[in-house]
Each structure stands twice: as structure tokens, then as C-alpha cells.
Design a protein around this motif. Structure first.
Motif, PDB file in Angstrom:
ATOM      1  N   LYS A 135      -2.174 -10.338   0.176  1.00  0.00           N
ATOM      2  CA  LYS A 135      -2.078 -10.213   1.630  1.00  0.00           C
ATOM      3  C   LYS A 135      -1.525  -8.835   1.938  1.00  0.00           C
ATOM      4  O   LYS A 135      -0.524  -8.417   1.368  1.00  0.00           O
ATOM      5  CB  LYS A 135      -1.153 -11.297   2.205  1.00  0.00           C
ATOM      6  CG  LYS A 135      -1.890 -12.350   3.012  1.00  0.00           C
ATOM      7  CD  LYS A 135      -0.921 -13.269   3.692  1.00  0.00           C
ATOM      8  CE  LYS A 135      -1.593 -14.550   4.181  1.00  0.00           C
ATOM      9  NZ  LYS A 135      -2.746 -14.304   5.014  1.00  0.00           N
ATOM     10  N   ILE A 136      -2.195  -8.112   2.820  1.00  0.00           N
ATOM     11  CA  ILE A 136      -1.775  -6.767   3.171  1.00  0.00           C
ATOM     12  C   ILE A 136      -0.508  -6.846   4.025  1.00  0.00           C
ATOM     13  O   ILE A 136      -0.452  -7.580   5.029  1.00  0.00           O
ATOM     14  CB  ILE A 136      -2.892  -6.041   3.956  1.00  0.00           C
ATOM     15  CG1 ILE A 136      -4.167  -5.940   3.117  1.00  0.00           C
ATOM     16  CG2 ILE A 136      -2.434  -4.662   4.393  1.00  0.00           C
ATOM     17  CD1 ILE A 136      -4.031  -5.115   1.881  1.00  0.00           C
ATOM     18  N   LYS A 137       0.508  -6.073   3.612  1.00  0.00           N
ATOM     19  CA  LYS A 137       1.780  -6.059   4.334  1.00  0.00           C
ATOM     20  C   LYS A 137       2.222  -4.629   4.596  1.00  0.00           C
ATOM     21  O   LYS A 137       2.065  -3.757   3.740  1.00  0.00           O
ATOM     22  CB  LYS A 137       2.866  -6.784   3.520  1.00  0.00           C
ATOM     23  CG  LYS A 137       2.569  -8.252   3.278  1.00  0.00           C
ATOM     24  CD  LYS A 137       3.646  -8.891   2.421  1.00  0.00           C
ATOM     25  CE  LYS A 137       3.342 -10.357   2.148  1.00  0.00           C
ATOM     26  NZ  LYS A 137       4.379 -10.971   1.279  1.00  0.00           N
ATOM     27  N   LYS A 138       2.815  -4.432   5.756  1.00  0.00           N
ATOM     28  CA  LYS A 138       3.267  -3.087   6.130  1.00  0.00           C
ATOM     29  C   LYS A 138       4.392  -2.583   5.251  1.00  0.00           C
ATOM     30  O   LYS A 138       4.527  -1.381   5.027  1.00  0.00           O
ATOM     31  CB  LYS A 138       3.723  -3.064   7.601  1.00  0.00           C
ATOM     32  CG  LYS A 138       2.587  -2.951   8.585  1.00  0.00           C
ATOM     33  CD  LYS A 138       3.116  -2.670   9.991  1.00  0.00           C
ATOM     34  CE  LYS A 138       1.967  -2.460  10.968  1.00  0.00           C
ATOM     35  NZ  LYS A 138       2.452  -2.136  12.331  1.00  0.00           N
ATOM     36  N   ASP A 139       5.208  -3.477   4.780  1.00  0.00           N
ATOM     37  CA  ASP A 139       6.350  -3.046   3.989  1.00  0.00           C
ATOM     38  C   ASP A 139       6.011  -2.844   2.502  1.00  0.00           C
ATOM     39  O   ASP A 139       6.883  -2.552   1.693  1.00  0.00           O
ATOM     40  CB  ASP A 139       7.496  -4.039   4.122  1.00  0.00           C
ATOM     41  CG  ASP A 139       7.085  -5.452   3.707  1.00  0.00           C
ATOM     42  OD1 ASP A 139       5.886  -5.661   3.407  1.00  0.00           O
ATOM     43  OD2 ASP A 139       7.968  -6.333   3.683  1.00  0.00           O
ATOM     44  N   ASN A 140       4.729  -3.027   2.157  1.00  0.00           N
ATOM     45  CA  ASN A 140       4.282  -2.807   0.772  1.00  0.00           C
ATOM     46  C   ASN A 140       3.690  -1.393   0.662  1.00  0.00           C
ATOM     47  O   ASN A 140       2.651  -1.121   1.274  1.00  0.00           O
ATOM     48  CB  ASN A 140       3.252  -3.855   0.386  1.00  0.00           C
ATOM     49  CG  ASN A 140       2.860  -3.753  -1.095  1.00  0.00           C
ATOM     50  OD1 ASN A 140       3.221  -2.795  -1.796  1.00  0.00           O
ATOM     51  ND2 ASN A 140       2.109  -4.745  -1.558  1.00  0.00           N
ATOM     52  N   PRO A 141       4.319  -0.502  -0.083  1.00  0.00           N
ATOM     53  CA  PRO A 141       3.796   0.877  -0.177  1.00  0.00           C
ATOM     54  C   PRO A 141       2.355   0.931  -0.690  1.00  0.00           C
ATOM     55  O   PRO A 141       1.604   1.840  -0.332  1.00  0.00           O
ATOM     56  CB  PRO A 141       4.753   1.540  -1.181  1.00  0.00           C
ATOM     57  CG  PRO A 141       6.010   0.730  -1.120  1.00  0.00           C
ATOM     58  CD  PRO A 141       5.567  -0.671  -0.853  1.00  0.00           C
ATOM     59  N   ALA A 142       1.991  -0.064  -1.520  1.00  0.00           N
ATOM     60  CA  ALA A 142       0.626  -0.069  -2.062  1.00  0.00           C
ATOM     61  C   ALA A 142      -0.403  -0.362  -0.978  1.00  0.00           C
ATOM     62  O   ALA A 142      -1.601  -0.101  -1.159  1.00  0.00           O
ATOM     63  CB  ALA A 142       0.517  -1.092  -3.191  1.00  0.00           C
ATOM     64  N   ASN A 143       0.043  -0.921   0.164  1.00  0.00           N
ATOM     65  CA  ASN A 143      -0.883  -1.254   1.256  1.00  0.00           C
ATOM     66  C   ASN A 143      -0.895  -0.194   2.356  1.00  0.00           C
ATOM     67  O   ASN A 143      -1.542  -0.386   3.393  1.00  0.00           O
ATOM     68  CB  ASN A 143      -0.501  -2.599   1.869  1.00  0.00           C
ATOM     69  CG  ASN A 143      -0.558  -3.743   0.873  1.00  0.00           C
ATOM     70  OD1 ASN A 143       0.186  -4.699   0.977  1.00  0.00           O
ATOM     71  ND2 ASN A 143      -1.461  -3.664  -0.109  1.00  0.00           N
TER      72      ASN A 143
END
Length: 477
Positions: free
Chosen positions: A123-131
Motif C-alpha cells: 500500500k502506497i504511503k506518504k511516510d514511506n520514502p520508497a513511495n
């Protein structure tokens, strides 16, 4: 130093200077030509080849991504059937297999699910640098982009993602789709250009970060870490193509730069000039060594020719070519030395002058060729009847002279008598001509007051006494 050796040294020196000068001029011309070819042809062509190869490999993926983003099935599924995940998974798998892509993907803006042919991977998340890529893409003005990135769900290697935005009928953003391509071919491309063409290829992003390079040969992660290149950062990170030249550790480098708009990357192709002038230097050294060897060969030939001609000239200056006896000049030099020596250390020196009787008749009746053979035979008789310390020479024509060193007048006269008899009775001469060949002699003794002129004059006078008294005899004064 002998003048003939001076000539050889001068000629050899001139040839060596000439050959080195020509080789050096050719080297400079070839070096400049190699540099110009590298700068104006090889490097720009390599840039264009890399660019063309990249374009060729991303055209089809671009078209596939565009088709997916505009596919009504994808639109309907995102808007009405996202709960049926199996449909989109099969669709992505079909596109992947049909067009032989490394992977295909779709991200729903509503659920933030990341779909691949293997299902939902995250799931794409804003707090994930990979996303971060997704949200940057969402906020960007463009409808599509190329992104080079790592994705742990797909591969451990860097992947090229071609992303396309998906809009509904009211142009509202509803997701992103696209394809993933392995860029191992770029690694192979970099290796090929280095190993085959001696070019080091590097891709930088707009921040100067190294995106693609052969890590074994380019250890830096950013352009700022490279002390030699950081001063050219503004030139390299520029959308204009440029040529950079610089020197480092006594080597000269040339860099061509080009902006790749499809990747938003800056391509550099670097070449060390030494790699492209090795053959030029080898040819220079080969030509130099060859020319020096040829120079020494020519010098040896010149030396050999001069030495032979010098020997011939020395021989001709000292000896009579027909009889191989001393000529008049050489005889006079040798006799003068004996006269000078005699003034310091007196000893008996006798001098004989002889003339072949009626020799004109021999030439007139038998020709000059037979006459020359007669003279040669008489010369042989003279050489066999005198000592090594004595001096014998041809005075001119049919006249001969002998200096008997350390001999009294009586001894000299006795030797001359033997010579006279042998000339008169010589079998070889009789076979040559039927005329009787004889000689008239004049013998004298060296006096302390004598010069070469006075002694020869006195011997000549004694010889004419023999001529006037009937020839074929010896008289002394």
C-alpha cells in the motif's frame, strides 16, 4: 681526423637529425589528428549511439504504458470493480507476457494499492520514502515520466519505470500505471564502451548524483566527490551539449556531455587521450628506431663506398695501374725520405735508370695491348730481382727506376746485369713479340750533396751513354 671519416660523421648526423625530425613531425601531426578525431568524431558518435540505444529500448515501453493508461477496461475497473482484484492481475500479466516486459504495475489513487501480475505487493504511503516517487509524480505537471529506481518487491537491481497518469472522463487523477524494464542492457552498454572503445560512461541526475556507472571504475556517488569533475559541475549538469578538456596526473582527458530528456539525466562520455595515442606512440618509436637503423645502414654503405674509393684513389696516387709498381710521384716521395734519412745516418744508396730499347717498334708492330703485356712482364722481373728494402717504380712510358738501399755501386750494377739478362732472355716476352726486347741501364751512387733531381739526372745521363754505345748494356757515373 681523416677527412673521409669527417664526411661520414657529417652525413650520418644530418640523416639522423632529418629522420628524427620527420618522425617527430609525423608524431605531432598524428597525435593532433587522433585528438581531433576523438573530440570531433568518436566521442560525439558514442554519445549519439548511447542515446539512440536508450531511445530504441524505451519507445515500445512508452507506447505500452500509454495504451494501458488510456484503456477503457482499466478506467472502468478503477471506478467500478476494484474489489475484483483478479481481473486487474490477469490484465497486468497479459500485458507483461504479450509485450515481454520485465513487469507491469498499477496504483489506485483511491485505495493506494500497488498491483502487479503477482497481486497487491504493498500500500502506497506518504511516510514511506520508497513511495515518494508516486506522490512526486502525482504533483508533477507531466502526464508521464521515466523513473530509475529500486523496488524491493520486483528486483534487487535498478529498474527503469515508465509511469503514466490515469484520468477519468472529467480528467480527475484516479491512478498511475506503467511498465518496468530491467536496465542491465545499459550496464552491458557501459562495459562495452569501456572495454571496446576505452570510453567511461556515467549518468548524473540534476543534483549531480551518479545514477548509472560502472562502479568498479567510477567509485564516486556524486559529482562533488570527484575532485577533477566538481569544478565542471555546471557544465555537466546542463541541457546543452558540451566538450570538456582537462589534465590530471600528466594525462589529458576529454569529456562530452549530453542531456537525455526522456530520462532527465545528464550523460557524460570520458576518454583518456593516452588510450587513443598508444598506437601513435608505438608507430613513432617504430619509425624512429627504423629510421635510425636505416641511417646507420646508409652510413655503413657510405663508409664502405668512401673507403673503397679512398683505397682506389690512394692506390692510384701511389702506384702505376698497369705494372703495380710505385708511380713517379710515390717513388720520389720514398726516395726523398731515404735521402733525408741518409743525411742523418749515412749509408750506401745506389740509383738505376733503365729504358726499354726500341719499345716504339713493339707498339707499332704488335699494338699497345701487347706492349702493355711486355711492360707488365718487365715489372715482374724487376720485383723478383730486388729486395724488400729497395724501391722500384715506373718513371713513365717504358722507363723504370730502382733505388738500392744499403747497396754499393758494384752490387747495384750486378743486380742490374741480372735484370738485363733476364729481360733479354725472358720466354714470356718472346712469346708475346718476335722482336728482341732489351733494356739500357744507367747506374749511379748517391752523394751527400745530391737531391732527387741531381741523382736522377746523373743516372739518366749514364743510361743515355748505354743507348748511344749500342743499347742493351749498363753504364755508371
Amino acid at each position: 681526423m681523416n677527412s673521409k671519416y669527417k664526411v661520414i660523421i657529417v652525413i650520418s648526423s644530418l640523416l639522423i637529425v632529418l629522420s628524427i625530425s620527420i618522425s617527430f613531425i609525423n608524431y605531432l601531426v598524428s597525435l593532433n589528428s587522433a585528438q581531433q578525431q576523438l573530440k570531433n568524431q568518436s566521442l560525439p558518435l558514442s554519445l549519439d549511439n548511447i542515446y539512440s540505444d536508450i531511445q530504441k529500448n524505451i519507445i515500445q515501453p512508452y507506447l505500452v504504458s500509454s495504451m494501458m493508461a488510456n484503456d477503457t477496461f482499466v478506467h472502468d475497473w478503477l471506478l467500478n470493480e476494484e474489489s475484483n482484484e483478479e481481473k486487474i492481475i490477469k490484465y497486468l500479466e497479459a500485458i507483461k507476457n504479450k509485450y515481454n516486459m520485465f513487469n507491469t504495475f498499477l496504483v489506485s489513487n483511491e485505495t493506494k494499492n500497488y498491483y502487479t501480475p503477482h497481486g497487491v505487493v504493498e500500500k502506497i504511503k506518504k511516510d514511506n520514502p520508497a513511495n515518494k516517487w508516486y506522490f512526486d509524480f502525482y504533483n508533477s505537471q507531466g502526464k508521464h515520466e521515466i523513473n530509475l529506481d529500486f523496488n524491493e518487491h520486483l528486483s534487487n537491481n535498478m529498474i527503469m519505470f515508465i509511469n503514466y497518469k490515469i484520468f477519468d472522463s472529467n480528467f480527475h487523477f484516479i491512478g498511475a500505471t506503467g511498465v518496468a524494464i530491467k536496465i542491465s542492457y545499459i550496464d552491458e552498454l557501459l562495459e562495452t564502451f569501456r572495454s571496446k572503445y576505452n570510453f567511461q560512461v556515467t549518468f548524473f541526475d540534476k543534483n549531480g548524483k551518479v545514477v548509472l556507472s560502472e562502479r568498479k571504475f567510477y567509485k564516486y556517488k556524486t559529482i562533488k566527490e570527484d575532485e577533477t569533475l566538481k569544478k565542471f559541475e555546471n557544465v555537466i549538469i546542463s541541457k546543452k551539449s558540451n566538450i570538456i578538456e582537462y589534465e590530471n596526473n600528466d594525462s589529458k582527458y576529454i569529456i562530452n556531455t549530453k542531456y537525455i530528456p526522456e530520462l532527465d539525466l545528464f550523460l557524460t562520455v570520458k576518454a583518456n587521450l593516452d588510450d587513443f595515442t598508444k598506437d601513435v606512440k608505438k608507430i613513432f618509436y617504430f619509425n624512429l628506431i627504423t629510421s635510425i637503423i636505416i641511417t646507420f645502414i646508409i652510413a655503413f654503405i657510405v663508409f664502405y663506398i668512401i673507403r673503397n674509393y679512398s683505397k682506389k684513389l690512394e692506390y692510384l696516387s701511389q702506384y702505376d695501374s698497369l705494372t703495380d709498381l710505385s708511380n713517379r710521384r710515390d717513388f720520389e716521395e720514398k726516395l726523398n725520405r731515404e735521402i733525408d734519412l741518409n743525411k742523418r745516418r749515412p749509408q750506401n744508396i745506389s740509383f738505376a735508370f733503365l729504358d726499354i730499347d726500341n719499345f716504339k717498334s713493339v707498339n707499332d708492330n704488335y699494338g699497345h695491348a701487347k706492349g702493355d703485356l711486355v711492360l707488365k712482364e718487365i715489372a715482374n722481373i724487376l720485383k723478383t730481382n730486388i729486395r724488400k728494402t729497395d724501391i722500384v717504380g715506373r718513371w713513365g712510358g717504358e722507363e723504370f727506376v730502382i733505388a738500392f738501399i744499403g747497396s754499393s755501386l758494384e752490387n747495384a750494377t750486378s743486380v742490374c746485369e741480372n735484370i738485363r739478362k733476364e729481360i733479354e732472355s725472358n720466354i714470356k716476352i718472346k712469346k708475346l713479340v718476335s722482336l728482341k726486347v732489351t733494356a739500357s741501364f744507367g747506374v749511379t751512387m748517391l752523394k751527400q750533396s745530391d737531391s732527387i733531381d741531381t741523382i736522377t739526372s746523373r743516372a739518366d745521363e749514364a743510361m743515355y751513354l748505354s743507348k748511344n754505345n749500342g743499347k742493351n748494356q749498363i753504364n755508371s757515373l
